[in-house]
Each structure stands twice: as C-alpha cells, then as structure tokens.
Design a protein around this motif. Structure first.
Motif, mmCIF file in Angstrom:
data_model
loop_
_atom_site.group_PDB
_atom_site.id
_atom_site.type_symbol
_atom_site.label_atom_id
_atom_site.label_comp_id
_atom_site.label_asym_id
_atom_site.label_seq_id
_atom_site.Cartn_x
_atom_site.Cartn_y
_atom_site.Cartn_z
ATOM 1 N N LEU A 176 0.832 -1.201 0.000
ATOM 2 C CA LEU A 176 0.000 0.000 0.000
ATOM 3 C C LEU A 176 0.872 1.260 0.000
ATOM 4 N N THR A 177 1.940 1.257 0.810
ATOM 5 C CA THR A 177 2.855 2.401 0.836
ATOM 6 C C THR A 177 3.492 2.606 -0.535
ATOM 7 N N PHE A 178 3.885 1.521 -1.181
ATOM 8 C CA PHE A 178 4.468 1.590 -2.528
ATOM 9 C C PHE A 178 3.469 2.196 -3.513
ATOM 10 N N LEU A 179 2.206 1.776 -3.437
ATOM 11 C CA LEU A 179 1.178 2.283 -4.344
ATOM 12 C C LEU A 179 0.884 3.758 -4.075
ATOM 13 N N VAL A 180 0.873 4.139 -2.806
ATOM 14 C CA VAL A 180 0.701 5.558 -2.459
ATOM 15 C C VAL A 180 1.819 6.380 -3.101
ATOM 16 N N GLY A 181 3.057 5.869 -3.029
ATOM 17 C CA GLY A 181 4.179 6.558 -3.654
ATOM 18 C C GLY A 181 4.027 6.669 -5.156
ATOM 19 N N LEU A 182 3.514 5.611 -5.799
ATOM 20 C CA LEU A 182 3.287 5.667 -7.252
ATOM 21 C C LEU A 182 2.277 6.756 -7.602
ATOM 22 N N PHE A 183 1.194 6.833 -6.832
ATOM 23 C CA PHE A 183 0.199 7.874 -7.082
ATOM 24 C C PHE A 183 0.823 9.265 -6.928
ATOM 25 N N GLN A 184 1.561 9.470 -5.859
ATOM 26 C CA GLN A 184 2.160 10.787 -5.623
ATOM 27 C C GLN A 184 3.200 11.124 -6.681
ATOM 28 N N LEU A 185 4.017 10.169 -7.053
ATOM 29 C CA LEU A 185 5.023 10.412 -8.082
ATOM 30 C C LEU A 185 4.368 10.720 -9.421
#
Length: 732
Positions: free
Chosen positions: A173-182
């Motif tokens: 989930l943290t990885f996916l949050v980072g993808l969205f923000q990036l």
C-alpha cells in the motif's frame, strides 16, 4: 500625515464609454501562442533549461551551495538529535495504528527521510510516520488481514504468518501511495491540494484524531479488541471495549494515566516558557526511559500480563516486491491516503517556508514524497508524511536545513542497529498514551466550530459534515463526503450570489448597496444592479430573476401586454369605436413598417397608430398595462470574471428592456469579456457596443445628459397630467 477625513482628490477627465476609450487609447494586441508552439517549447532543450531542471529535481544542489557550515551545522546537529529521538518514539507508537509490528514504524523514520533529503524542497519538515496516515493504512490492513477469520485471497500470502501478511499489505500500500504521488508530481498536478480547504482538513483530522483515540483504548486498558474497518467501525470498536471493560489491566491503565499527566503537564510548561527554553524538555523520551526501566525491573510482561514492544530485530530486513493483487484491492484506498499525506505535509511546509522566507514547489514535493514512499515501501516502511509536533521540534530546536532530517535518520539507524533491544520491555500502553497526548492539537480544533458558525456557516457545514462522516463512515468515505460538501458550497456561492441594487453616496462618485448606508441617493428613473460573481449556465436564471425583482417588473410581460394593447387600439380605431380626445406626445413611434409582425415578443409595432402612446397614463377601453418607472438600467460587471455560452444567450434578455424603452448600460466589464461578446456575435441592431462604459459614474453622467433630472414643478405637472389626461375615449 493628514487625517483620512480631510484628504481630498480631484480628477478631471472626459466621460468614457468603452468605444470612446478605445478610440482615444491605442490597444496593444498580443499574439497568442498556439498549442503546437507550447508543445515545441516544452520539448526544446537548452543548457540553461537542463541546469534549471536538474536543480528543480534535486533541490539539494541549490541549498547546499549556500550552506553555512559555521553558522548552521551545530544547530542542525542539535535539531537532528532531538528530532531523531522523537521520531523513534512516534515511529513505535504510530505503527500500532497500522496494526503491524512496532519496529516497522522505525523504518518510516529512516528510508523516506533519506530520499526526501535529496528531493524535498522544504528545509524544516520532519518526514516520517503520521498518525492519520497510519490509521488509514491500518484500516486497509485489518480489512485484508482481519484479526478473526481468513485473510483476503492473495497469492503472495501463501506460506506467510498473519504478521507477515499484514506487513506485506502495508508495504504494498505504501508503494502504491508513492506511485500515485510520483505520477501526480510528474503530471504537474500539485495544484490539486488547493481543493482541500483548511476547513475540510481541520474537520477530517479531528475525525481522524477521534478514530486514533478510540483505537488506542485497547492498549491503554490492556484489552484484546479485534480490528474493525468500514462504516460504523468506531461503534463496533467501542462496543467491544465496553463489553470487556471489567477485564482492564490496572497496571496498563495506571501507567498510561501517569504518562499522560506528566507529558501533558511538561508540554504545557514547554509552551509557556518556550521563549526561555533553548530546547523543549523531551518529556516523552524521559517517560519512555523511565517506563522501560520500571517495566524491566518489575518484569511487567510476565508478572502482570502487560503487553510490551518485544523483540526488535537489530538489522534491516531485505526489500520485497509489492503485491499486484494488493494494488488491485487497495487502489481506492491508496489515492485518498496519497492526497491526505501530501496535503498535510504541504500545509506544514508552507507555514515554515513563509516564516523563513524561501520557496517550496508543490509538484516537486509530490515527486519527493512519491519517491520516498516507493523507496520506503520496498523496505517495508509505513506510508510517510510529516507530523506537526515532530516538525515543530525540528524547527524550534534550531534546524536550518534537511541536514537535521538526515541526522535524525542516523539516530534512528543507531537505535535500529545498536540499542533497539533497550526498548523491548517498553509497555505498549505507554506508546498508546504518547499517541493520545499528541492528539491534543487535533482534538482542540473542535473549538473552531462556534467561530465558523458565526463567521461563515457554509464552511461550518463543511467542517461538521466532514468530521461526522469521517467518524461514522470511515476516513476514506468521510474525505469524499467532505469534498462533495465543499464542492456544493462553491456551487452554492457561485449559483446564488448576493446581488444588490446600488445607489450613490451623496457628493461622490462612489456607489454602494442602498441597504447599507443612510446618506445615500438613488437616482430617479435609474436602477444600478451589481452581479458579484461569474455568470454561467448554473446562475443565469437566478441572475435574471434577481434583476426582475430589482426593477420591480418583468420586461417580457410588459412588452407582451403593450403589443396586445397596441393591436387592440388599432382594431378599435379601425372599427371607429375610438375617437381621439387628447394626445400626449410621449412614448415612441416607429418609423419603420413592421405591420407584418405577429410575435408578441418582438418590438412594439406603432405603425398605423396616429398617436404616440404614453404608457404611464390611463389607457382607454379598460386596457391595463403595468407602468414602467425607470428609463435606464445599469448593470455593474466589475466583478464578473467570465461568461459562458449559456450566459451569453441569457444576456440577450436585455433586449426585452430595450424594447420597452428602458436604456441598458453595462459598466466595468473586463475587455476580455467584451472581446468574447464580439467573437460570439452578441451585438446587433438593438444591442450595440455603445452601451459599455468604464465606470458606473461614466454611465450615470451620460444618463443625466440623456435624461436630465426633472425639477419639482415638472414632477408636479407630470403627476397631474398622468392623473387627468387620456389618450383617447371609447365611443359607446
């Protein structure tokens, strides 16, 4: 300096309509770039642009060149040590909110900080775990891997313990949050944070604080409460707590109360004497050390059944690949987490950037947090943002740059690899107490509700609605409800603006709402109507209705009645049933042959009528036409920022006023809007560009020339004439 009441200014200039102003002052016409030109310019690379791009993507290059080792380094070291100690404690505490082992909270204070050091534009925020984000992550973790029952059907879960499954969900989930923000940062959509108002964020974080408070009761009371997620989860949690209240572990409860009282008391001292204290008293660290010592000395875990932190690995775990199945199941949850995490961090960063006079870049902050969360997620870190209390420690202890953040990460590194074992006897009730104490600021936001109710009720509705929805329906749904309410308030304000009728402040060229002042003069026969918002499809009908209310009549209804009256008089004259007895030379007589017009909405056809009609006098044959008591209408467009096509069509209704002999003037109109009116073929034989004036006073001076104010004797004669004079008489 002169007192304001004695200051005067005098300006002598010609009376300007828009046409006259353009004739006298040459306008500069700028050539607008085409879309293709913008695309070519965007992909054109020069050495200067490459340099600026590198500095933009790696802000460290910019501020490290000006770093003063002599003046700043000692402050950054002191700030980094203080912030690192706080980050260790908060990392352990906030990991409880995410329902994962405590040491993974330490990873959030290390991996994201390293990445943000190179990519972030804020020099003062402390990157790491944030309680609201941890709680939102915990909701997804407990949904996919519940305390009771089977976990979600995810292939990557095979062969993993429940604890490892939860860590995998949290990391993915943290990885996916980072993808969205990036992704949002690369697409340059940092402006999206503007749609989260301070009111919405305040209500949302207050609701999150309530959720966090309830979730920590199980640690404070020493109870075993299953995790709940979804709507009404807070009710189910409270129900579970109160059904087990008799099983409270008294040692956990007493320890928590002592810690909370001591921490709150010393924090109050820190706030009151912060000007005298060079460094705030680190009471949370002190109480943690004391609690660890007492717990170890009396063996709380075995002798009294107190739940403690337990084994903390003295090494980093190997990185993992995120689960694509978790991506699919948690994508809807990841996006609001990404938005909230960025919004909170950006808001805190903006406060410190204004205070210390430097610039932050919203898009670069999205890239920085996106990369930080991707990097952290690969190493099983919690989703990272910033915590206001931790950032306040970093700034108040003298931190000048992110060197302090880097040093805080080094302190966390030392704890993880070297002295983490000293924290193993720490009771989780102490961590719960620390979390609850840190909620004070968020919970106290509720005191703003009475203020909002008095000052701005739509904002108050957004706050209360967001807070209640987030409390009872869950944080994700609550955020969506808050955005919906915020959108509705914007629509409401734009769709139903406060239109007003203006009048002149005597002896000046100032015009204000006639209801607001005493010594105000409303010109006779003139209505000045102000529209305080853009005019578009949603409010054009409201605008027209308010305009009719302001003038006191419906111009289309008047026009239709006049056309019917003229047709009736023509028929009576043709039949010889009307004889002329008195003709008042008022009104208009058309010189054009429009005898074929049958539509009542068209201009009145006076052909074949040998008289000029005074519509304000008594009419024959019981013909009733409402009087029109104005001769001019002024529309103030000074705050109208745009018009859409629906508004252009709606504004054509001013023809209805023109056709009943009411002159219409538009003042203060933006040249861009006038140009748009020209391009959309708005002007014709009835609506001309000559109706546009620069200011209200220009229009009023022109009106006074066209319709000179009547003297008292003229008003008396007019009243007497209107009461006694007839146009014609009806023949029996």
């Amino acid at each position: 300096m002169l007192r304001p009441s004695t200051q005067r200014y005098s300006v002598t200039r010609p009376l300007y309509s828009e046409d006259a102003f353009e004739d006298e002052h040459a306008k500069v016409y700028r050539k607008h770039k085409t879309f293709l030109h913008h695309v070519i310019q965007y992909f054109t690379c020069t050495s200067e642009r490459a340099k600026n791009t590198a500095i933009s993507l790696l802000p460290i290059i910019g501020w490290m060149k000006t770093y003063s080792f002599k003046e700043w380094l000692l402050n950054d070291i002191l700030s980094g040590v203080s912030t690192g100690l706080v980050a260790v404690l908060q990392g352990l505490a906030f990991s409880l909110l995410a329902s994962i082992p405590t040491w993974y909270g330490l990873y959030a204070a290390f991996f994201p900080v390293i990445m943000y050091f190179f990519l972030g534009t804020s020099r003062h925020i402390s990157v790491g775990s944030f309680p609201v984000l941890s709680l939102m992550v915990g909701a997804v973790v407990t949904r996919l891997v519940p305390d009771e029952g089977l976990p979600a059907n995810i292939t990557a879960f095979e062969g993993l313990t429940k604890e490892e499954q939860r860590v995998l969900v949290s990391a993915s989930l943290t990885f996916l949050v980072g993808l969205f923000q990036l992704g949002m940062g690369l697409l340059q959509v940092g402006f999206i944070v503007m749609y989260l108002s301070d009111t919405l964020i305040s209500g949302f974080t207050t609701a999150a604080a309530v959720h966090i408070l309830i979730s920590q009761l199980k640690f404070v009371l020493g109870l075993t409460v299953p995790g709940f997620s979804g709507p009404l989860s807070i009710i189910y949690t409270l129900e579970s707590v109160f059904t087990q209240i008799t099983s409270t572990n008294i040692h956990d409860l007493v320890t928590s109360i002592v810690v909370m009282v001591m921490v709150l008391g010393v924090k109050e001292i820190n706030d009151r004497f912060k000007s005298k204290l060079k460094v705030p008293i680190p009471i949370e660290i002190i109480m943690t050390v004391i609690a660890c010592g007492v717990s170890y000395a009396f063996n709380f875990s075995e002798n009294h059944g107190v739940d403690v932190v337990g084994k903390i690995p003295n090494t980093f775990e190997s990185p993992i690949a995120p689960s694509l199945q978790v991506f699919q199941m948690a994508a809807v949850d990841a996006f609001p987490i990404a938005i909230v995490g960025f919004a909170v961090a950006f808001a805190v960063a903006k406060v410190y950037s204004v205070k210390h006079d430097y610039v932050i870049d919203g898009n670069q902050e999205l890239i920085a947090f996106g990369a930080s969360n991707i990097f952290g997620g690969a190493f099983k870190s919690l989703a990272a943002s910033t915590a206001l209390s931790r950032s306040a420690v970093q700034e108040s202890t003298g931190g000048k740059t992110q060197v302090a953040g880097l040093l805080s990460a080094i302190i966390v590194l030392v704890v993880i690899l070297g002295i983490g074992f000293l924290l193993e006897p720490l009771p989780k009730s102490v961590l719960g107490a620390v979390v609850i104490v840190n909620l004070k600021g968020m919970l106290m936001q509720v005191v703003t509700v009475p203020y909002l109710w008095k000052k701005d009720r739509p904002d108050c509705i957004v706050w209360v609605g967001t807070c209640l929805a987030a409390i009872f329906l869950g944080l994700d749904i609550g955020l969506a409800v808050g955005l919906g309410l915020e959108l509705l308030t914007v629509v409401f304000r734009a769709q139903f603006p406060r239109c007003s009728v203006l009048a002149n402040i005597s002896g000046t060229d100032i015009y204000r709402d006639r209801k607001d002042y005493v010594n105000i003069y409303e010109p006779e026969g003139v209505k000045i109507f102000r529209i305080p918002s853009p005019i578009f499809f949603a409010n054009i009908d409201f605008f027209r209705d308010k305009l009719k209310d302001a003038v006191g009549f419906n111009p289309l209804r008047i026009l239709r009645k006049r056309n019917k009256a003229v047709k009736k008089m023509k028929k009576l004259l043709k039949k010889g049933e009307l004889t002329l007895t008195s003709v008042r030379l008022e009104g208009n007589r058309s010189s054009e042959d429009e005898s074929n017009m049958e539509d009542l909405d068209k201009p009145t056809d006076y052909s074949d009528l040998p008289i000029q009609v005074n519509w304000n006098a008594e009419l024959p044959a019981n013909i009733q036409v409402p009087p029109v008591n104005i001769h001019s209408l002024v529309l103030d467009f000074s705050v109208v920022s745009f018009l859409d096509i629906s508004a252009l069509k709606g504004l054509k209704a001013i023809k209805e006023f023109i056709r009943i002999n009411v002159d219409v003037y538009i003042v203060g109109c933006d040249p861009y809007i006038i140009e748009k009116l020209r391009n959309c073929k708005f002007f014709d034989d009835e609506i001309k560009t000559s109706i546009f004036f620069l200011t209200i006073h220009d229009a009023m001076l022109f009106i006074n020339e066209s319709h000179p104010p009547k003297t008292v004797s003229e008003k008396v004669m007019k009243t007497f004439g209107d009461c006694t004079s007839l146009i014609c008489s009806f023949k029996d």
